[in-house]
Design an enzyme around this catalytic site. Structure first.
Site, mmCIF file in Angstrom:
data_model
loop_
_atom_site.group_PDB
_atom_site.id
_atom_site.type_symbol
_atom_site.label_atom_id
_atom_site.label_comp_id
_atom_site.label_asym_id
_atom_site.label_seq_id
_atom_site.Cartn_x
_atom_site.Cartn_y
_atom_site.Cartn_z
ATOM 1 N N CYS A 35 93.771 22.161 30.274
ATOM 2 C CA CYS A 35 94.357 21.597 31.481
ATOM 3 C C CYS A 35 93.288 21.550 32.570
ATOM 4 O O CYS A 35 92.477 22.471 32.670
ATOM 5 C CB CYS A 35 95.522 22.472 31.967
ATOM 6 S SG CYS A 35 96.813 22.653 30.732
ATOM 7 N N HIS A 61 93.351 27.458 27.102
ATOM 8 C CA HIS A 61 94.124 27.269 28.323
ATOM 9 C C HIS A 61 93.196 27.409 29.512
ATOM 10 O O HIS A 61 92.427 28.360 29.590
ATOM 11 C CB HIS A 61 95.230 28.330 28.413
ATOM 12 C CG HIS A 61 96.323 28.128 27.425
ATOM 13 N ND1 HIS A 61 97.245 27.114 27.543
ATOM 14 C CD2 HIS A 61 96.638 28.785 26.292
ATOM 15 C CE1 HIS A 61 98.086 27.170 26.527
ATOM 16 N NE2 HIS A 61 97.740 28.171 25.751
#
Lengths: 388, 552
Positions: free
Chosen positions: A209, A167
């Site tokens: 991301c 992440h």
């Protein structure tokens, strides 16, 4: 007048001899360019390393572990051995109590291919996957007691494939939900590696991301980077598996692995082909590439330069083999039974090495010229000394 | 004449036995035992014996060692043992909870959850010079942990001094310790990490230490997809020195599988059902390769193929006279009747609980039940990380509600050092016949620093299990040895001369966790406050409001 002419001739002779001697760099470069000139790779690396990092823990981040394991399987299949792969998995997905299929990690919803397999070595696992350990692996600055399997023992002609997944966000990547590594940290680590001559070229791939922000701060040469999504964009997971109950892989890595399934050790596909395969519509985000620090054109960079363990080989003339010796070796293949003496392996005849050594360029002629120069100088000194 | 003269030299050549590879012997064994509750316990044992070898004397660590040439003995392990002058080494990686009440004693008694490492290493040179600092026991212990962590892909390196203890009585060497001069005393180090995961990456290097790897012989049955699906599984590495034989390396893998869950419809099992593999061929370098099955005594059954021999209720299958591929099958004639271990043969039953709902104090309660008709002496060992500390003054022992302080003798307690050292509590306990003894100790929980919490802080910390070691030498234990349902375990005990140890499961203790977002909150709040105050004062001092007339 005559002496000046002689001196001029002497100097030009010596300078010509020196200039015509090929240096070591030229000899090595000729070796590699021989293969490059015939349409192959222009790389001059001699060994390959891979650093694969999954930085998220917990069961619901199964897909990040599947990402890293998919890359692990690909680089192993293309020839990088376990001793040259540093695999960091922040959690255990295969033997997790929640895993309905123990000992297996799957990357597609139908559970076709088990990525964990029977032969896997995870170098950093669980709590050992930290920012500090990652940077120590890259820079090589570790305690003396750290074992070899946890070290990145690369040198100035190593190509390193660094893959990170987890992440992340704008110029950071989360490690285990506890700490972060920033794009500046990685850029500085790569610069340390460059200063210490720990790599020839680096291929950096990241699937998080806002991944493209992670490579925006690199400033060392010979780094090719690609990411899964640009600033303010998320990277999405691919599909869920109904029996496992969670997503099994991310979109970007899925399509990269799909491309890699067509590659084997002898493929000539280049990085340009890989980057052309990116489809933002299917990936649901805009993958990016950064190649301004990379000196070679992408169409000449083979996939196997980074993801494979393919060595440059010079094929000599065939060595004549004694066929009877080969047949005898095959007969004695089974293990000796009790009471028999152990088999002695047959000695194959070694042919004369008839190839010309590269860079020798008629070594005899060079030697003669060197001796000629020495004699000339000796003659001049003697003439000067005994003159008058 | 000359050739005849040299012929007598041939007489000196010893006969060449091909399985006796330059002083090394390898043998493998698989013991399968059906359990009363329908599960099947199996234990693989791979033994490599290096004849005539002795452990390295740490006094000679600065002298270069002789080169190591092995044929069957694993070189990676041999290098580690000689580099750090280790005399005896035990490493276990287990997962699950061994249910003593249902399964009896295990064949390998060390079933502590997670990773456990203990070793006997002699002191290096005692002087404090810099070159010899690396030869001290603690430095070698640290390097040994790191080397084994690299070899087995496990987090053994994190068994640092905060988890290392030196209990004196619960662990005794399995082999012998060389009788070096008194200045070279052997030190004992023990550490455990209950939260360690065991998976295929630990099995891969395990198999690479075997001569035949997993290609032939019994090691081919080690299928990670089935082994890690078992109700309990654990692997072990045991290195010891036998004075008359040499250095022995024993690699073991134990598991408790459930034939019902593995796909069968009943408790009938076969190698194909348990491991999804059969033995394809024998390992060519194994001196002996056997499968031993405990055959049912009270029920009708059929076993295929026929055992080579039946000794004491256990059928032995010698791979040298079996046909391949070998798939052992055991079928019962009657339907399954669930049973537990009968109380006359039950082992000691130990339970450990952490009581109290407050987050800074509580109580540790241990109850040990002795079902035997004879009293039993045990050593009770508790090693706790420093986050839990014991109030020794509150230690109470009671039997059936009656305080019996006389049953607890010879208490040895090493207090924990916060952020530094673990606590060790060791005591001799006498357990009266057919009774339950309860120990009750008050505990306090430390306050951890912000950076000492693991990434998943809300899960809590694992406390390693307590160890209750039965002492085989005491005469009071002989009857329990013969009554035990697990004759195999008792034979193991006598064979390897080690006490039977009972491990309790790991406990989870949750210390108070801070709100990890507070540093961020404090920074944001403080900066906002400063901005408001500074901004207001600055504007108040420097900004002037002037009334302008509009040009109308």
């Amino acid at each position: 007048m005559f002496s000046r002419l002689l001196l001029l001739f002497l100097f030009s002779w010596i300078w010509g001899t020196l200039a015509a001697t090929p240096s070591h760099e030229q000899i090595v470069g000729d070796f590699f360019n021989k293969n490059g000139a015939s349409g192959g790779s222009t790389s001059n690396h001699t060994n390959n390393w891979a650093v694969l990092v999954c930085s998220s823990r917990y069961w619901f981040n199964y897909r990040h572990m599947a990402n890293a394991l998919g890359m692990y399987r690909t680089v192993k299949r293309l020839g990088i051995p376990d001793s040259n792969i540093i695999l960091m998995l922040a959690d255990d997905a295969a033997c997790n109590a929640r895993n309905r299929f123990p000992g297996s990690v799957y990357a597609n919803p139908g559970r076709g291919l088990d990525l964990y397999g029977d032969n896997i070595e995870v170098d950093y696992r669980g709590y050992e996957v930290t920012v500090e350990n990652f940077i120590r692996v890259l820079t090589g600055r570790m305690e003396p007691s750290v074992p070899r399997s946890k070290r990145l023992l690369s040198d100035a002609s190593s190509n390193i494939f660094v893959y990170m997944t987890g992440h992340g966000g704008n110029e950071f990547l989360k490690f285990q939900d506890n700490e972060e590594i920033s794009a500046f940290d990685i850029a500085d680590a790569f610069e340390q590696m460059w200063q210490k001559k720990r790599y020839n070229e680096i291929f950096f791939m990241i699937d998080t991301c806002q991944a493209n922000t992670m490579y925006s701060k690199f400033y060392s040469p010979n780094i090719l980077a690609t990411g899964s999504s640009k600033l303010d964009q998320n990277s999405y997971s691919y599909e869920n598996d109904n029996d496992l109950g969670i997503s099994v892989i991310d979109r970007f890595t899925h399509y990269v692995l799909e491309f890699m399934e067509r590659i084997n050790k002898t493929s000539h596909e280049s990085m340009a082909d890989l980057f052309a395969y990116y489809d933002p519509v299917k990936i649901h985000s805009d993958p990016g590439v950064r190649s301004d620090l990379f000196r070679r054109p992408l169409s000449e960079v083979r996939i196997t330069d980074f993801l494979g363990g393919v060595a440059q080989v010079e094929v000599g003339e065939g060595v004549p083999v004694d066929s009877s010796a080969v047949a005898a070796a095959q007969e004695e293949d089974e293990w000796p039974l009790q009471g028999e003496s152990p088999a002695v392996p047959p000695v194959l005849p070694v042919a004369e090495d008839t190839r010309e050594r590269v860079g020798d360029l008629g070594g005899g002629w060079r030697g003669m010229r060197a001796w000629g120069g020495v004699l000339l100088i000796g003659g001049l000194v003697g003439w000067v000394g005994f003159r008058s | 004449m000359r050739t005849l003269r040299f012929l007598w030299v041939l007489g000196l050549l010893p006969p060449c036995y091909c399985r006796y590879f330059s002083g090394e012997t390898f043998s493998e064994e698989l013991v399968i035992r059906p359990l009363p509750d329908g599960k099947v316990a199996s234990r693989f044992e791979f033994t490599t014996l290096l004849h005539g070898a002795t452990p390295r004397n740490p006094q000679n660590l600065s002298v270069e060692d002789h080169s190591q040439h092995y044929t069957l003995f694993p070189l990676a392990l041999g290098q580690i043992l000689r580099e750090y002058a280790v005399t005896e080494l035990h490493l276990t990686l287990n997962a699950g909870k061994w249910n003593y009440d249902r399964w009896g004693y295990p064949e390998e008694s060390d079933v502590a959850t997670g990773a456990s490492l203990w070793a006997w290493m002699a002191e290096g040179s005692g002087s404090a010079s810099a070159a010899n600092a690396r030869h001290r026991v603690d430095a070698r212990w640290r390097d040994l942990r790191n080397a084994l962590a690299g070899l087995f892909c496990a987090s053994i390196a994190s068994l640092d001094e905060q988890r290392t203890t030196s209990p004196g009585r619960a662990f005794t060497p399995v082999g012998a310790l060389p009788a070096w001069p008194a200045s070279v005393q052997h030190a004992f180090r023990h550490a455990s990490l209950p939260s360690e995961n065991v998976c295929t990456e630990n099995l891969t290097p395990f198999l690479k230490l075997l001569p035949c790897k997993s290609l032939s012989g019994l090691a081919h049955l080690l299928n990670p997809h089935r082994l890690f699906d078992a109700d309990w599984h654990g692997m072990g590495l045991h290195v010891s020195w036998r004075p008359n034989e040499g250095v022995q390396v024993r690699l073991t893998f134990q598991s408790v599988s459930d034939p019902l869950r593995a796909g069968g419809n009943s408790r009938d099992w076969s190698l194909r059902l348990l491991f999804d593999r059969v033995v394809d061929r024998a390992c060519p370098v194994a001196a002996s390769s056997r499968i031993i099955v405990t055959l049912p005594t009270k029920e009708l059954y059929s076993v295929h193929p026929e055992p080579s021999s039946v000794v004491d209720g256990r059928g032995a299958f010698d791979l040298s006279d079996q046909s391949f591929p070998l798939d052992l099958r055991l079928r019962w004639a009657e339907p399954f009747q669930h049973a537990t271990v009968p109380s006359a043969e039950a082992p000691l039953s130990v339970r450990r609980m952490l009581r109290g709902s407050a987050q800074d104090h509580g109580a540790l309660a241990i109850s040990i039940t002795n079902p035997d008709s004879d009293p039993v002496s045990v050593v009770y060992l508790e090693t706790l990380p420093w986050i839990v500390y014991l109030y020794l003054s509150t230690l109470e022992l009671s039997v059936g509600g009656v305080r019996r302080p006389d049953l607890l003798q010879d208490i040895s307690y090493i207090a924990p050092v916060p952020h530094g050292r673990a606590a060790t509590l060791e005591a001799f306990l006498s357990l009266p016949a057919r009774s339950t003894v309860t120990l009750h100790i008050g505990v306090g929980r430390s306050f951890l620093r912000y950076t000492e919490h693991p990434p998943d802080a809300q899960r809590g910390w694992d406390l390693p299990g307590a160890v209750v070691a039965l002492l085989p030498a005491a005469s009071g234990n002989q009857s329990s040895a013969t009554d035990s349902t697990n004759k195999g375990a008792m034979q193991e005990m006598k064979k390897w001369n080690q006490p039977q140890r009972i491990y309790t499961p790991a406990l989870l203790v949750d210390p108070a966790t801070p709100d990890f977002s507070m540093p961020y909150n404090v920074i944001i709040f403080t900066c906002s406050l400063i901005a408001f105050i500074f901004g207001s004062v600055f504007n108040g001092l420097t900004r002037r409001f002037v009334v302008l007339k509009s040009p109308e």
